[in-house]
Scaffold this motif. Structure first.
Motif, PDB file in Angstrom:
ATOM      1  N   LEU A  94      40.344  26.722  54.841  1.00 23.41           N
ATOM      2  CA  LEU A  94      39.713  26.587  53.334  1.00 23.41           C
ATOM      3  C   LEU A  94      40.799  25.836  52.579  1.00 23.41           C
ATOM      4  O   LEU A  94      40.365  25.081  51.779  1.00 23.41           O
ATOM      5  CB  LEU A  94      39.615  28.022  52.911  1.00 23.41           C
ATOM      6  N   CYS A  95      42.088  25.647  52.899  1.00 28.41           N
ATOM      7  CA  CYS A  95      42.895  24.899  52.254  1.00 28.41           C
ATOM      8  C   CYS A  95      42.569  23.491  52.668  1.00 28.41           C
ATOM      9  O   CYS A  95      42.488  22.754  51.354  1.00 28.41           O
ATOM     10  CB  CYS A  95      44.320  25.334  52.511  1.00 28.41           C
ATOM     11  N   PHE A  96      42.504  23.025  53.717  1.00 31.60           N
ATOM     12  CA  PHE A  96      42.040  21.936  54.140  1.00 31.60           C
ATOM     13  C   PHE A  96      40.842  21.479  53.426  1.00 31.60           C
ATOM     14  O   PHE A  96      40.528  20.287  52.978  1.00 31.60           O
ATOM     15  CB  PHE A  96      42.194  21.588  55.775  1.00 31.60           C
ATOM     16  N   ALA A  97      39.793  22.272  53.646  1.00 33.87           N
ATOM     17  CA  ALA A  97      38.536  21.940  53.190  1.00 33.87           C
ATOM     18  C   ALA A  97      38.519  21.676  51.916  1.00 33.87           C
ATOM     19  O   ALA A  97      37.827  20.846  51.188  1.00 33.87           O
ATOM     20  CB  ALA A  97      37.510  23.202  53.548  1.00 33.87           C
ATOM     21  N   GLY A  98      39.273  22.393  50.918  1.00 33.55           N
ATOM     22  CA  GLY A  98      39.218  22.332  49.479  1.00 33.55           C
ATOM     23  C   GLY A  98      39.622  21.042  49.290  1.00 33.55           C
ATOM     24  O   GLY A  98      39.203  20.165  48.226  1.00 33.55           O
ATOM     25  N   TRP A  99      41.014  20.514  49.830  1.00 33.02           N
ATOM     26  CA  TRP A  99      41.544  19.275  49.617  1.00 33.02           C
ATOM     27  C   TRP A  99      40.705  18.154  50.054  1.00 33.02           C
ATOM     28  O   TRP A  99      40.875  16.926  49.564  1.00 33.02           O
ATOM     29  CB  TRP A  99      43.003  19.262  49.985  1.00 33.02           C
ATOM     30  N   THR A 100      39.966  18.386  51.252  1.00 31.93           N
ATOM     31  CA  THR A 100      39.174  17.390  51.410  1.00 31.93           C
ATOM     32  C   THR A 100      38.071  16.975  50.470  1.00 31.93           C
ATOM     33  O   THR A 100      37.837  15.928  50.180  1.00 31.93           O
ATOM     34  CB  THR A 100      38.212  17.883  52.870  1.00 31.93           C
ATOM     35  N   TRP A 101      37.465  17.911  49.810  1.00 33.86           N
ATOM     36  CA  TRP A 101      36.707  17.992  48.741  1.00 33.86           C
ATOM     37  C   TRP A 101      37.197  16.951  47.596  1.00 33.86           C
ATOM     38  O   TRP A 101      36.686  16.258  46.854  1.00 33.86           O
ATOM     39  CB  TRP A 101      35.800  19.320  48.402  1.00 33.86           C
ATOM     40  N   VAL A 102      38.285  17.364  47.519  1.00 36.49           N
ATOM     41  CA  VAL A 102      39.065  16.767  46.343  1.00 36.49           C
ATOM     42  C   VAL A 102      39.251  15.237  46.525  1.00 36.49           C
ATOM     43  O   VAL A 102      39.031  14.406  45.892  1.00 36.49           O
ATOM     44  CB  VAL A 102      40.645  17.184  45.922  1.00 36.49           C
ATOM     45  N   HIS A 103      39.706  14.900  48.079  1.00 40.68           N
ATOM     46  CA  HIS A 103      39.917  13.629  48.336  1.00 40.68           C
ATOM     47  C   HIS A 103      38.425  12.603  48.202  1.00 40.68           C
ATOM     48  O   HIS A 103      38.428  11.718  47.887  1.00 40.68           O
ATOM     49  CB  HIS A 103      40.412  13.455  49.455  1.00 40.68           C
ATOM     50  N   TYR A 104      37.591  13.477  48.834  1.00 37.08           N
ATOM     51  CA  TYR A 104      36.151  12.839  48.966  1.00 37.08           C
ATOM     52  C   TYR A 104      35.469  12.660  47.524  1.00 37.08           C
ATOM     53  O   TYR A 104      34.879  11.548  47.180  1.00 37.08           O
ATOM     54  CB  TYR A 104      35.046  13.495  49.606  1.00 37.08           C
ATOM     55  N   GLN A 143      46.629  19.274  69.159  1.00 40.21           N
ATOM     56  CA  GLN A 143      46.017  19.640  67.625  1.00 40.21           C
ATOM     57  C   GLN A 143      47.262  20.371  66.935  1.00 40.21           C
ATOM     58  O   GLN A 143      47.324  20.410  65.759  1.00 40.21           O
ATOM     59  CB  GLN A 143      44.816  20.734  68.081  1.00 40.21           C
ATOM     60  N   MET A 144      48.087  21.233  67.528  1.00 43.18           N
ATOM     61  CA  MET A 144      49.007  22.051  66.923  1.00 43.18           C
ATOM     62  C   MET A 144      50.209  20.973  66.204  1.00 43.18           C
ATOM     63  O   MET A 144      50.366  20.825  65.160  1.00 43.18           O
ATOM     64  CB  MET A 144      50.096  22.789  67.799  1.00 43.18           C
ATOM     65  N   ALA A 145      50.417  19.903  67.168  1.00 43.90           N
ATOM     66  CA  ALA A 145      51.328  18.997  66.460  1.00 43.90           C
ATOM     67  C   ALA A 145      50.488  18.110  65.183  1.00 43.90           C
ATOM     68  O   ALA A 145      51.270  17.740  64.479  1.00 43.90           O
ATOM     69  CB  ALA A 145      51.650  17.911  67.559  1.00 43.90           C
ATOM     70  N   ALA A 146      49.171  17.622  65.524  1.00 42.49           N
ATOM     71  CA  ALA A 146      48.563  17.179  64.397  1.00 42.49           C
ATOM     72  C   ALA A 146      48.475  18.068  63.041  1.00 42.49           C
ATOM     73  O   ALA A 146      48.735  17.617  61.958  1.00 42.49           O
ATOM     74  CB  ALA A 146      47.079  16.995  64.820  1.00 42.49           C
ATOM     75  N   TRP A 178      39.504  11.344  55.604  1.00 46.48           N
ATOM     76  CA  TRP A 178      38.771  11.782  57.035  1.00 46.48           C
ATOM     77  C   TRP A 178      39.908  12.212  57.744  1.00 46.48           C
ATOM     78  O   TRP A 178      39.785  13.102  58.602  1.00 46.48           O
ATOM     79  CB  TRP A 178      38.418  10.368  57.567  1.00 46.48           C
ATOM     80  N   LEU A 179      41.298  12.177  57.427  1.00 47.85           N
ATOM     81  CA  LEU A 179      42.354  12.884  57.921  1.00 47.85           C
ATOM     82  C   LEU A 179      42.312  14.376  57.647  1.00 47.85           C
ATOM     83  O   LEU A 179      42.263  15.213  58.479  1.00 47.85           O
ATOM     84  CB  LEU A 179      43.551  12.420  57.400  1.00 47.85           C
ATOM     85  N   TYR A 180      42.135  14.576  56.254  1.00 47.28           N
ATOM     86  CA  TYR A 180      41.820  16.179  55.802  1.00 47.28           C
ATOM     87  C   TYR A 180      40.635  16.770  56.496  1.00 47.28           C
ATOM     88  O   TYR A 180      40.796  17.679  57.004  1.00 47.28           O
ATOM     89  CB  TYR A 180      41.881  15.974  54.413  1.00 47.28           C
ATOM     90  N   PHE A 181      39.772  15.695  56.475  1.00 46.22           N
ATOM     91  CA  PHE A 181      38.258  16.388  57.364  1.00 46.22           C
ATOM     92  C   PHE A 181      38.741  16.746  59.032  1.00 46.22           C
ATOM     93  O   PHE A 181      38.282  17.787  59.302  1.00 46.22           O
ATOM     94  CB  PHE A 181      37.419  15.460  57.387  1.00 46.22           C
ATOM     95  N   GLY A 207      52.588  18.161  56.535  1.00 47.68           N
ATOM     96  CA  GLY A 207      53.428  17.199  55.969  1.00 47.68           C
ATOM     97  C   GLY A 207      52.697  16.449  54.848  1.00 47.68           C
ATOM     98  O   GLY A 207      53.252  16.161  53.916  1.00 47.68           O
ATOM     99  N   LEU A 208      51.308  16.288  55.116  1.00 45.92           N
ATOM    100  CA  LEU A 208      50.504  15.642  54.128  1.00 45.92           C
ATOM    101  C   LEU A 208      50.358  16.458  52.803  1.00 45.92           C
ATOM    102  O   LEU A 208      50.503  16.061  51.874  1.00 45.92           O
ATOM    103  CB  LEU A 208      49.158  15.284  54.566  1.00 45.92           C
TER     104      LEU A 208
END
Length: 318
Positions: A33-43, A110-113, A91-94, A119-120
């Motif tokens: 949910l954290c990444f999804a929310g920030w993906t929307w902000v970026h998009y 995937q863990m490393a990513a 697209w990174l956030y997505f 970090g982002l």
């Protein structure tokens, strides 16, 4: 009696395994949910990197890549060199959002990513910190968001009950609540939207909202201390769950209106979604720390005659 103990151990292990799956699911949801929310902000909106990127050093770097001033600043919306690269971060956030669903305990790449994704989020939080004239609470209150991906990776790598996972979760919680508390009690200038959310959500005046913020700020600090005290932390952590959920929900509740396009959902729903770690991380701790009563009812169950010890069988009446 060994068979009884074995049955109990098997049942307890099964219950613990089921709880662990729930804990992992909660941490997975927090990162997702954290990444999804920030993906929307970026998009849909604009990520807050401008304060860091609109600098002479950035233009000098672009110039070294053969980018002219006109190409650097652009002639319209999202057509400059800088805007183009910032938009690509979407697209990174997505990708990170998808990884929170697909990552497993052996998915090391995937863990490393996801750690890179953390970090982002840290860079993003630092940008908001700089934009706020370097107010420390602004950076601290994003602790739950910054650490949510790392918390998921730690749980998958070491286990949901491992001390390392627990420590990361407690640090994330303390950062979030301490940052919010510093603003609420007025140690740093309280953001105007804090008053606005309380006034619009509860229908109270500024004076009442100010008093309520002071009380909530004190409770924030009490939570930060109480989670280290075994006898009271269960009560404190459930308060943190409720308060984290309400503060996240306050954004769309205060901002959305039937008069807005899409009722304002495009403007405010993501504000609650990206703050999901603020209540899901406390929920993880609440379940982890709940009083484990499973052994008591298990031991109290009647022992089947087939495995009951001889002295447990009542003597035949004369």
């Amino acid at each position: 009696m060994n068979e009884v103990e074995t049955e109990i151990d098997v049942q307890n292990t099964s219950e613990q395994s089921g709880t662990d799956r729930v804990l992992i699911l909660i941490l997975r949801a927090a990162a997702f949910l954290c990444f999804a929310g920030w993906t929307w902000v970026h998009y849909y909106w604009e990520a807050p990197y401008g304060i860091l990127l609109w600098q002479d050093a950035t233009f000098e770097f672009a110039s070294e890549q053969g980018v002219s001033w006109d190409e650097f600043i652009g002639t319209g919306t999202n057509d400059g060199w800088l805007q183009t690269w910032v938009s690509r971060i979407t697209w990174l956030y997505f990708a990170f959002t998808i990884m929170t669903v697909t990552v497993r305990s052996k998915s090391y790449l995937q863990m490393a990513a996801l750690i890179g994704g953390s970090g982002l989020l840290t860079v993003l939080s630092y940008a908001k910190y700089v934009a706020s004239q370097r107010q420390l609470p602004m950076f601290l209150e994003h602790g739950g968001q910054m650490l949510a991906p790392i918390l998921l990776v730690t749980a998958l790598l070491f286990g949901a009950r491992h001390r390392a996972t627990l420590v990361v979760a407690m640090v994330a919680l303390v950062m979030t609540f301490a940052g919010h508390g510093c603003y609420a009690v007025g140690w740093w200038p309280t953001p105007g939207n804090f008053y606005g959310m309380i006034s619009l959500s509860l229908g109270v005046q500024y004076e009442t909202a100010n008093v309520m913020l002071g009380v909530f700020g004190i409770l924030d600090f009490i939570v930060c201390i109480a989670i280290f005290l075994p006898y009271v932390r269960r009560w404190a952590i459930w308060y943190a769950v409720v308060w984290g959920f309400l503060t996240a929900l306050a954004r769309p509740v205060a901002g959305m209106s039937m008069s807005l396009n899409y009722w304002g959902a495009d403007q405010y729903i993501h504000e609650a979604v990206l703050r999901a770690p603020h209540f899901l991380i406390p929920l993880y701790l609440a379940i982890l720390w709940r009083r484990d009563l499973s052994a008591t009812p298990t031991l109290a169950k009647p022992i089947p005659p087939s495995i009951a010890p001889a002295d447990a069988v009542p003597a035949a009446s004369a």
